[in-house]
Design a protein around this motif. Structure first.
Motif, short mmCIF file in Angstrom:
data_model
loop_
_atom_site.label_atom_id
_atom_site.label_comp_id
_atom_site.label_asym_id
_atom_site.label_seq_id
_atom_site.Cartn_x
_atom_site.Cartn_y
_atom_site.Cartn_z
N LEU A 160 18.63 4.06 63.70
CA LEU A 160 19.35 2.82 63.95
C LEU A 160 20.26 2.86 65.18
N ALA A 161 20.67 4.04 65.59
CA ALA A 161 21.67 4.13 66.65
C ALA A 161 21.21 3.45 67.94
N HIS A 162 19.96 3.64 68.32
CA HIS A 162 19.47 3.08 69.57
C HIS A 162 18.32 2.08 69.35
N ALA A 163 18.25 1.55 68.14
CA ALA A 163 17.17 0.60 67.82
C ALA A 163 17.49 -0.77 68.41
N ALA A 164 16.45 -1.47 68.85
CA ALA A 164 16.62 -2.82 69.36
C ALA A 164 16.87 -3.78 68.20
N TRP A 165 17.30 -4.99 68.55
CA TRP A 165 17.70 -5.93 67.49
C TRP A 165 16.56 -6.30 66.53
N PRO A 166 15.26 -6.30 66.93
CA PRO A 166 14.23 -6.60 65.92
C PRO A 166 14.16 -5.57 64.79
N SER A 167 14.73 -4.38 65.04
CA SER A 167 14.70 -3.33 64.02
C SER A 167 15.93 -3.34 63.12
N TYR A 168 16.81 -4.33 63.32
CA TYR A 168 18.04 -4.38 62.53
C TYR A 168 17.71 -4.56 61.05
N HIS A 169 18.38 -3.80 60.20
CA HIS A 169 18.16 -3.84 58.76
C HIS A 169 19.53 -3.78 58.10
N TRP A 170 19.93 -4.87 57.46
CA TRP A 170 21.31 -4.98 56.96
C TRP A 170 21.64 -3.91 55.93
N ALA A 171 20.73 -3.68 54.97
CA ALA A 171 21.00 -2.70 53.92
C ALA A 171 21.14 -1.30 54.51
N ARG A 172 20.26 -0.96 55.47
CA ARG A 172 20.36 0.36 56.10
C ARG A 172 21.64 0.49 56.92
N LYS A 173 22.06 -0.60 57.56
CA LYS A 173 23.31 -0.57 58.32
C LYS A 173 24.49 -0.34 57.38
#
Length: 209
Positions: free
Chosen positions: A175-188
């Protein structure tokens, strides 16, 4: 339910007495099914209190609640329509809507987090915990494990600490360098909770769940 729907479709309902008898017998059948569901629900609750929660047990519990609601809708349909096909939307639309509500409610429940929370509450009371299973659930459960981490003792804390360290490192890499399409609220949320205990978790060797 198949028997009720099949008989409702096949029965001719000739005369008031025949229609009334069909309604009464259908309601008796629904009542007996609800008794079976209530008994099964209670036995599942006893099983969970003795051995803890799992995904399958929680899914079974939720499915029984939904089936009870569906049979309740069928009973309402029988009372209103008498099995005469007058207003099929009472059962058909209600059943479809109840399915949507059940699925949405199950997602809002957050099953993995709920399972770990219940099992950790049980651990606090009894000292019994399947740490392998508790640590094997998805990132949804990580904030719960972090919240109860200080209450774990001995081998349980070591095992969970290693898994949480692995999850923290893995989620950070993903997640640290993932682009916004990879955003995952639960993982964040999970990563934020894990990073808040970084100093503690770094003391453990990473261990795959």
């Amino acid at each position: 339910m198949g028997l009720l729907l099949g008989l409702d479709w096949l029965a001719k309902h000739e005369g008031v007495n025949a229609a009334r008898l069909f309604k009464v017998l259908s309601l008796v059948l629904v009542a007996l099914v609800l008794v079976v569901l209530l008994s099964a629900f209670q036995r599942m609750s006893l099983y969970e209190s003795a051995y803890g929660f799992t995904s399958l047990r929680l899914y079974t519990h939720w499915f029984m609640l939904w089936m009870g609601l569906v049979f309740g809708l069928k009973a309402l349909d029988i009372v209103l329509n008498g099995g005469a096909h007058a207003r099929p939307s009472v059962f058909a639309f209600g059943g479809f809507l109840s399915l949507i509500v059940a699925l949405a409610g199950f997602n809002l429940l957050n099953p993995d987090a709920y399972i770990d929370e219940q099992n950790l509450k049980r651990y606090v009371e009894t000292g019994k915990l399947d740490t392998g299973y508790a640590a094997s659930l998805s990132a949804d459960a990580a904030p719960v494990l972090v919240a109860y981490f200080d209450q774990l003792k001995g081998d349980e804390q070591t095992k969970v600490g290693g898994v949480l360290r692995y999850q923290m490192d893995d989620l950070y890499r993903r997640l640290a360098h993932a682009a916004w399409p990879s955003y995952h609220w639960a993982r964040k949320q999970a990563l934020d909770a894990l990073l808040a205990r970084r100093d503690t978790l770094n003391q453990y060797q990473p261990a795959r769940p």
